[in-house]
Design an enzyme around this catalytic site. Structure first.
Site, mmCIF file in Angstrom:
data_model
loop_
_atom_site.group_PDB
_atom_site.id
_atom_site.type_symbol
_atom_site.label_atom_id
_atom_site.label_comp_id
_atom_site.label_asym_id
_atom_site.label_seq_id
_atom_site.Cartn_x
_atom_site.Cartn_y
_atom_site.Cartn_z
ATOM 1 N N GLU A 274 45.589 43.618 48.398
ATOM 2 C CA GLU A 274 45.465 44.273 47.096
ATOM 3 C C GLU A 274 44.259 45.198 47.060
ATOM 4 O OE1 GLU A 274 45.392 40.622 44.838
ATOM 5 O OE2 GLU A 274 43.235 40.811 44.477
ATOM 6 N N HIS B 16 44.073 35.233 49.977
ATOM 7 C CA HIS B 16 45.493 35.454 50.233
ATOM 8 C C HIS B 16 45.793 35.311 51.728
ATOM 9 C CE1 HIS B 16 45.593 36.807 46.161
ATOM 10 N NE2 HIS B 16 44.874 37.868 46.396
ATOM 11 N N HIS C 89 37.553 36.126 47.120
ATOM 12 C CA HIS C 89 37.134 37.108 46.135
ATOM 13 C C HIS C 89 37.403 36.599 44.723
ATOM 14 C CE1 HIS C 89 41.409 37.942 46.890
ATOM 15 N NE2 HIS C 89 41.464 38.340 45.626
ATOM 16 N N ARG D 153 43.661 29.086 45.827
ATOM 17 C CA ARG D 153 42.454 29.075 44.998
ATOM 18 C C ARG D 153 41.379 28.199 45.625
ATOM 19 N NH1 ARG D 153 46.906 29.672 41.893
ATOM 20 N NH2 ARG D 153 46.813 31.410 40.397
ATOM 21 N N GLN E 11 39.602 33.107 44.875
ATOM 22 C CA GLN E 11 40.882 32.992 45.577
ATOM 23 C C GLN E 11 40.904 33.752 46.885
ATOM 24 O OE1 GLN E 11 43.855 35.959 43.446
ATOM 25 N NE2 GLN E 11 42.661 34.822 41.919
#
Length: 391
Positions: free
Chosen positions: A137, A102, A259, A278, A100
């Site tokens: 994250e 972001h 990642h 994804r 995935q």
């Protein structure tokens, strides 16, 4: 200060044993993938507050909505609005998560506005943007932790594919060797995700069998293929850096970096968002055109983080984001209490030993919420993670 009661999410890729072992409880036999700590509307932590009518259990979201500035502090509300801008998790991977990426903040706002204008239902399986926020994250390993992070050099990916000896991979190998970095990575990922599914399934099966025979550096891809047979994400994974974290080491995942987490237990902190695009290892919708717009097609080093120690005993994981900051404290029995008072809201998570914060005793896997400005000290013998808003 409030003790948190948290929800464990039973995603299929979760370990059946890691979170129960940390909590000191018997496993149920079902996967226990993530324990959420915070005020995400999907699974907010619960607290107990004393009111005029006695003790009342409520969601942390409700407490924040009732008094945003009292709970979060004036500065946090001014920067992020009346919401806790981060989510803390225990993440226990027993099988690979989806590959995935972001979006950045501008991309998230644009994508969300576009899907809202087109009337795409927020719960539609093909909906890409669930909110208008980005989702940087950080994952910090509590056990040895395996993952994939960022593109490796095209020539390295070409060598890995070529070593498998699979004829149908040769076009990808040639592309990786013939073009400049960005073009090579873009063209090969596009080709993998848009190939005929039946032909791709055969190629992945051959590649998986070869990876299992070769072992060594190819072993992770054989393991991925075992969990996702025929999935083109197995080949996409070969474009990425394989990373092994030791306990205490961390990875920061910024916008546009592909990642996947493969195996291990860690503490994860992120901006409070659900925006995930994804690119394989999943039965869920893959929006290839939008994905290609979001991904950063450049080779990067994984950039393993180790905490920066301060005289106060704080070990801080430095990241370039405003929504969150993560620190670790290793407390020793008999030492003077450690002051943790801050003008921002905090979540405290014990991961080892026994720690007392204020009047609350925390064991492994137990956590507490501290409103902005509330005086708090920590003592005991154990490891305590502190999540808050970046200063």
């Amino acid at each position: 200060m409030d003790r948190l009661s948290n929800t464990v999410r039973p995603y299929a890729w979760g370990s059946t044993t890691a979170i129960p072992a940390l909590l000191g409880i018997a496993p149920t036999g079902e996967p226990q993938a993530e324990m959420w700590m915070g005020a995400h509307p999907g699974a907010p932590s619960r607290i107990t507050r004393t009111t005029a009518s006695g003790e009342t259990e409520l969601a942390l979201t409700e407490a924040i909505e009732a008094d945003p500035e009292g709970e979060l502090g004036t500065a946090t509300v001014a920067r992020f609005g009346p919401r806790l801008p981060f989510l803390l998790k225990l993440l226990a991977a027993g099988a690979p998560l989806s590959l995935q990426v972001h979006p950045n903040l501008d991309q998230a706002r644009e994508g969300y506005a576009d899907e809202e204008a087109r009337g795409v239902p927020i719960d539609a399986p093909h909906r890409t943007y669930k909110d208008a926020n980005h989702k940087p994250e950080l994952i910090c390993a509590l056990t040895p932790f395996d993952g994939l992070c960022g593109f490796r050099r095209p020539t390295e990916a070409a060598d890995a594919m070529e070593a498998l000896g699979v004829d149908s991979l040769k076009p990808y190998v040639d592309l990786l060797r013939a073009h400049p970095e960005e073009a090579a990575l873009r063209e090969v990922l596009t080709a993998i995700l848009t190939a005929d599914p039946a032909e791709m399934a055969d190629t992945v099966a051959e590649a998986a069998a070869a990876a299992e025979r070769l072992g060594g550096a190819h072993a992770p891809y054989a393991r991925i293929a075992h969990n996702y047979p025929g999935d083109p994400g197995v080949l996409a994974a070969m474009l990425l850096n394989y990373v092994q974290l030791q306990p205490g080491e961390a990875l920061f995942l910024g916008a546009g970096v592909p990642h996947a987490y493969l195996d291990g237990l860690g503490v994860e902190i992120m901006a409070n968002s659900d925006n995930v695009l994804r690119c394989g290892l999943t039965p869920k919708h893959i929006d290839v055109p939008e994905l290609l717009r979001i991904v950063r097609f450049e080779a990067t080093e994984p950039g393993v983080l180790r905490p920066e120690a301060a005289p106060s005993g704080e070990e801080r994981y430095e990241t370039p984001v405003d929504e969150f900051a993560l620190s670790r404290y290793t407390l020793a029995s008999g030492a003077a209490p450690t002051g943790l008072t801050a003008p921002t809201p905090q979540i405290l998570l014990c991961t080892a030993g026994s720690v007392t914060v204020g009047e609350l005793a925390l064991g492994p896997g137990e956590s507490a919420y501290v409103p902005a400005g509330e005086t708090v000290e920590a003592a005991g013998a154990g490891t305590l993670f502190l999540a808050t808003v970046a200063a």
